[in-house]
Write a protein that holds these residues in place. Structure first.
Motif, short mmCIF file in Angstrom:
data_model
loop_
_atom_site.label_atom_id
_atom_site.label_comp_id
_atom_site.label_asym_id
_atom_site.label_seq_id
_atom_site.Cartn_x
_atom_site.Cartn_y
_atom_site.Cartn_z
N SER A 212 -1.91 8.87 5.02
CA SER A 212 -2.30 7.97 6.11
C SER A 212 -1.97 6.53 5.76
O SER A 212 -2.50 5.98 4.80
N VAL A 213 -1.12 5.91 6.57
CA VAL A 213 -0.79 4.50 6.36
C VAL A 213 -2.03 3.63 6.55
O VAL A 213 -2.30 2.71 5.77
N ASP A 214 -2.82 3.92 7.59
CA ASP A 214 -4.04 3.13 7.83
C ASP A 214 -4.98 3.20 6.63
O ASP A 214 -5.57 2.18 6.23
N ARG A 257 0.07 -3.37 7.86
CA ARG A 257 0.22 -1.98 8.27
C ARG A 257 1.64 -1.69 8.75
O ARG A 257 2.22 -0.66 8.40
N GLU A 258 2.21 -2.60 9.53
CA GLU A 258 3.56 -2.38 10.05
C GLU A 258 4.60 -2.41 8.93
O GLU A 258 5.56 -1.65 8.95
N ALA A 261 4.19 0.98 7.24
CA ALA A 261 4.64 2.05 8.14
C ALA A 261 6.15 2.06 8.26
O ALA A 261 6.79 3.13 8.27
N ARG A 265 8.71 5.07 7.30
CA ARG A 265 9.69 5.61 8.25
C ARG A 265 11.09 5.62 7.64
O ARG A 265 11.82 6.60 7.77
#
Length: 275
Positions: A212-214, A257-258, A261, A265
């Protein structure tokens, strides 16, 4: 007098865990096997300071859990070296506590005796074991269920008991392999808050594997993203968010977070450049 930041910086100048060009290749299980060797990890290097909460995230199969097993001493690299407190890792040890995805508690022992188990195997006296177990069960909020068997507890309570058991020998390093992955969202959120509180109270060095990235951003003072197999570190970013009162409401949370993420990706879809 040193400020809190200066004290933390000084404490982290010596690596609690040193990963030096760590690689791992699985060979055929027997000489008759025609299977090709599998390169799981390649050239991983990082110095992890005392007191850091390092979260490790990446695509499925990238070697996150494998890396944790190497630090624990459950397996050994085929290249490079892992050192804990300056000593090469040659076996599991009481300086490293491990929390698995499943609690793995002994069903025939009550919660207190599960927490005491490692201390008992180490020859610690019964009064000291009981005192330590009581202290830790209070820390994780299970003081009132010490006499219950694991099957009488919820999944979240079982995982809290597993965390208390890992902390019982007072390890310098806590290794956590997706410990909340099997829990419902509400319980997972509560345990994220719980482990963050325990880390702040104990000052342990934590290596925490997650999908989980969060979760990685919420917990980590340092964020590592690994590439798809062979696993390499493609992002190594410090973060101040876990020191905030509520990381989720911190103004930097969306940007961090971005960043993480996007790195995940890229790691999942291509052969990313190391950053």
């Amino acid at each position: 007098m040193r400020s809190q930041d200066e004290t933390l910086t000084a404490a982290r100048t010596a690596a609690a865990v040193r990963l030096s060009e760590v690689s791992l290749t699985y060979g055929p299980r027997s000489r008759w096997s025609r299977a090709e060797p599998v390169e799981a990890l390649r050239g991983i290097g990082a110095d992890i300071g005392a007191g850091e909460f390092v979260t490790i995230v990446g695509p499925s199969g990238c070697g996150k859990s494998t890396l944790l097993r190497l630090v624990a001493g459950f397996a050994f690299p085929t290249g490079g070296q892992i050192a804990v407190a300056g000593e090469p890792v040659t076996a599991p040890g009481p300086d490293r506590g491990v929390v698995f995805q499943q609690p793995r508690l002994f069903p025939w022992l009550n919660v207190r005796r599960n927490v005491e188990f490692g201390l008992r195997m180490a020859g610690v006296s019964a009064p000291v074991r009981r005192s330590r177990a009581a202290e830790l069960l209070d820390l994780v909020g299970l003081g009132d269920v010490a006499g219950r068997r694991p099957y009488e507890l919820s999944g979240g309570m079982q995982q809290r008991a597993a965390i208390a058991r890992a902390l019982a020998p007072d390890p310098a390093i806590l290794l956590m392999d997706e410990p909340f992955a099997a829990l419902d969202a509400l319980t997972r959120e509560r345990l994220q808050e719980e482990i963050r509180r325990i880390w702040q109270a104990t000052g342990k060095t934590v290596l925490f594997v997650t999908h989980s990235v969060d979760e990685a951003v919420y917990l980590g003072t340092r964020l590592l993203v690994m590439s798809r197999r062979p696993g390499r570190i493609v992002l190594d970013q410090p973060s101040v968010l876990p020191h905030a009162l509520d990381p989720h409401t911190h103004p930097e949370f969306p940007a961090v977070r971005e960043t993480v993420a996007a790195a995940v990706r890229r790691a999942a879809s291509s052969d990313p450049e190391v950053t």
